[in-house]
Design a protein around this motif. Structure first.
Motif, short mmCIF file in Angstrom:
data_model
loop_
_atom_site.label_atom_id
_atom_site.label_comp_id
_atom_site.label_asym_id
_atom_site.label_seq_id
_atom_site.Cartn_x
_atom_site.Cartn_y
_atom_site.Cartn_z
N SER A 58 0.82 -1.22 0.00
CA SER A 58 0.00 0.00 0.00
C SER A 58 0.85 1.27 0.00
O SER A 58 0.31 2.37 -0.11
CB SER A 58 -0.93 0.01 1.22
OG SER A 58 -0.20 0.15 2.42
N THR A 157 -11.18 -7.11 0.27
CA THR A 157 -10.25 -7.63 1.28
C THR A 157 -9.09 -6.67 1.39
O THR A 157 -8.60 -6.16 0.38
CB THR A 157 -9.76 -9.03 0.88
OG1 THR A 157 -10.86 -9.95 0.92
CG2 THR A 157 -8.69 -9.54 1.81
N ALA A 158 -8.61 -6.46 2.59
CA ALA A 158 -7.56 -5.47 2.83
C ALA A 158 -6.17 -6.00 2.47
O ALA A 158 -5.87 -7.18 2.62
CB ALA A 158 -7.56 -5.05 4.30
N GLY A 159 -5.33 -5.06 1.95
CA GLY A 159 -3.91 -5.31 1.81
C GLY A 159 -3.52 -6.37 0.82
O GLY A 159 -2.49 -7.03 0.99
N THR A 163 -6.78 -7.52 -5.30
CA THR A 163 -7.98 -6.68 -5.37
C THR A 163 -7.81 -5.50 -6.33
O THR A 163 -8.74 -4.74 -6.54
CB THR A 163 -8.34 -6.13 -3.98
OG1 THR A 163 -7.29 -5.26 -3.53
CG2 THR A 163 -8.53 -7.25 -2.98
N CYS A 166 -4.18 -2.08 -3.43
CA CYS A 166 -3.66 -2.59 -2.17
C CYS A 166 -3.88 -1.53 -1.09
O CYS A 166 -3.09 -0.61 -0.93
CB CYS A 166 -2.18 -2.92 -2.31
SG CYS A 166 -1.53 -3.85 -0.94
N THR A 167 -4.98 -1.67 -0.37
CA THR A 167 -5.39 -0.68 0.61
C THR A 167 -6.04 -1.37 1.80
O THR A 167 -6.56 -2.49 1.67
CB THR A 167 -6.39 0.32 0.00
OG1 THR A 167 -6.83 1.24 1.00
CG2 THR A 167 -7.61 -0.39 -0.56
N ASN A 168 -6.02 -0.73 2.95
CA ASN A 168 -6.73 -1.23 4.12
C ASN A 168 -8.12 -0.62 4.26
O ASN A 168 -8.85 -0.93 5.20
CB ASN A 168 -5.91 -0.96 5.38
CG ASN A 168 -4.64 -1.78 5.43
OD1 ASN A 168 -4.64 -2.95 5.05
ND2 ASN A 168 -3.55 -1.19 5.86
N ASP A 169 -8.48 0.24 3.32
CA ASP A 169 -9.79 0.90 3.33
C ASP A 169 -10.78 0.06 2.52
O ASP A 169 -10.99 0.29 1.33
CB ASP A 169 -9.66 2.31 2.74
CG ASP A 169 -10.96 3.10 2.82
OD1 ASP A 169 -11.84 2.72 3.64
OD2 ASP A 169 -11.10 4.08 2.06
N VAL A 170 -11.38 -0.92 3.17
CA VAL A 170 -12.29 -1.86 2.50
C VAL A 170 -13.69 -1.25 2.44
O VAL A 170 -14.30 -1.01 3.48
CB VAL A 170 -12.31 -3.21 3.25
CG1 VAL A 170 -13.35 -4.14 2.63
CG2 VAL A 170 -10.93 -3.85 3.23
#
Length: 472
Positions: A58, A157-159, A163, A166-170
């Motif tokens: 990310s 899905t995060a990280g 997807t 590549c982010t943690n903001d789902v």
């Protein structure tokens, strides 16, 4: 080729049966990193394109999103070069010669470009043309295809590179993004039935690998229901009947030579949920645009579309993929439906990191039976590989390939991840491909030239009913 698995209605049997003279089992591969690029699989190729490598994907240019954002003026041309070379006619010829009868095609929602909000979403354009070309090759080779919605709007899905962002903001599990996924489904269902190049497609997968904790996927069960309704609504418009027990069986749909007009009429049918009605209506202008771009105006607007066709298989990750009281996709089945499970030992949590534990676990696998007990049958294993948590010898990888093939073939079959990976100095020669590339494993002899064959049919005999720390 669409009829191959169309007869696979829900049943309590563990093994998929042959239909219309086709093989009983899927022997397949994934076309990973083609239309959803995962840089870990081609690290040198990614750097050559202009991407970056970092420990946390990310934080650098390590996904399609970040690449398109960094190179807005050249991203389309750069990715066209990748799409043109990563999966080719020669690859199709090789897969056919290797006895592969099925491919799973990972796709991002951005393959339907009208669904991308360009004000803040960044993806390459032009992938649909390459998908159409590749599916045409597969059809000519007699290889069937699963369209896998691998990367969903808002990220499911995060990280994860897979997807596309590549982010943690789902944000997938929201009404807006559920809606976009349903529109995508309506478009893909239409193409699968009306675009001649899609003739090899027999199944559409709703979502690749949702978050495992069902408490973090609100309303996913409603999405499953609407996904099935969307496919069947398009098919009812095409004159494809649904089971007589379905509440839609008596639906009267418009008969004309204009499919998009008929679909618009179907979108007003109140037997469908408001979410499905809205998705069908929003798919119509997108289909009209695709028709112009791809030369499909006649198929969509001016050809008799009521012809004998077979229902697509609606495909879901199995209910046991999730925990914390997940929704069961078997509860929403209308027509043929199949289920997908992914099993990788290399990420931990399945068996202790040694050859004996691995073989004991896989040879006593109960996932097919566990899924069948809750209606998730037929089940295929849509992703698996030879990767391990330990330094695997060649002798072990022969056994490991045999044992996994033996286990997964007790269900509807298997699709290896991946058909190929890069071989370069950044992958330590073939060290990556040795355990992640089907074609390299075939070259090294771990895989048999006949995918149904085993080096040792008795590979599991010493391990049956053995004990091992396992969660298989």
């Amino acid at each position: 080729m669409r009829h191959i698995l169309a007869g696979l209605a829900l049943s309590s049997t563990l093994v998929a049966h042959a239909w219309a003279g086709q093989p009983a089992n899927i022997y397949g591969v994934n076309l990973g990193s083609w239309l959803v690029l995962e840089p870990w699989m081609l690290p040198q190729g990614w750097l050559d394109m202009g991407g970056e490598s970092c420990a946390d994907c990310s934080t650098c240019i390590a996904s399609e999103w970040s690449f398109a954002k960094a190179y807005p003026d050249t991203v389309d041309a750069t990715f066209a070069g990748h799409w043109d070379t990563w999966f080719t006619q020669n690859d199709v010829n090789t897969l056919k010669a290797a006895g592969i009868n099925t491919v799973r095609v990972p796709l991002g929602y951005w393959i339907v470009e009208a669904l991308v909000d360009r004000s803040h979403e960044y993806y390459p354009r032009g992938g649909l043309n390459y998908l159409r070309r590749g599916l045409g090759w597969l059809q000519d080779a007699g290889i069937q295809a699963i369209l896998d919605h691998h990367a969903l709007p808002g990220v499911q899905t995060a990280g994860q590179m897979f997807t596309g962002n590549c982010t943690n903001d789902v944000q997938f599990y929201t009404p807006y993004n559920y809606h976009r996924a349903l529109v995508w489904t309506a478009v893909m269902t239409t193409l699968a039935h009306l675009d001649p190049t899609f003739g090899s497609v027999f199944a559409i997968e709703a979502m690749n690998e949702p978050i495992m904790n069902a408490a973090q996927t609100p309303n996913y069960g409603t999405f499953q229901k609407n996904f099935v309704q969307t496919i069947r609504a398009v098919e009812l418009t095409l004159g494809i009947p649904v089971p007589s027990s379905s509440p839609f069986a008596s639906l009267s749909v418009s008969i004309s030579n204009n499919f998009t007009a008929a679909l618009n009429a179907t979108s007003k049918a109140t037997v469908f949920s408001p979410e499905v009605q809205s998705a069908l209506a929003d798919a119509v202008p997108i289909l009209l645009e695709i028709g112009i771009q791809c030369g499909l105006q006649s198929e969509f607007e001016a050809s008799p579309f009521w012809k004998p066709r077979t229902s697509l298989v609606a495909n879901f990750m199995d209910v046991n993929w999730q925990y914390n009281n997940p929704a069961n996709p078997a509860d929403v089945a209308i027509g043929p439906q199949a289920y997908d499970n992914h099993l990788y030992y290399s990420f931990g949590g399945v068996a202790d990191a040694n050859p004996t534990a691995y073989l004991t676990s896989i040879c006593n696998l109960t996932r097919i039976q566990s899924d069948a007990a809750v209606g998730n049958s037929p089940l295929w294993f849509g992703e698996w590989g030879l990767s391990t948590q330990f330094n695997a010898t060649d002798d072990f990888l022969y056994q490991w390939a045999d044992a996994q093939k033996l286990a997964y073939s007790k269900g509807a079959g298997w699709l290896y991840w991946n058909f190929k990976t890069e071989i370069s100095s950044l992958t330590n020669g073939n060290a990556l491909a040795r355990q992640w590339s089907y074609l390299e494993a075939l070259e090294l002899g771990y895989m048999t030239q006949d995918p149904a064959a085993l080096h040792d049919p008795n590979v599991c005999k010493p391990y049956i009913n053995g004990t091992s720390k396992s969660t298989s």
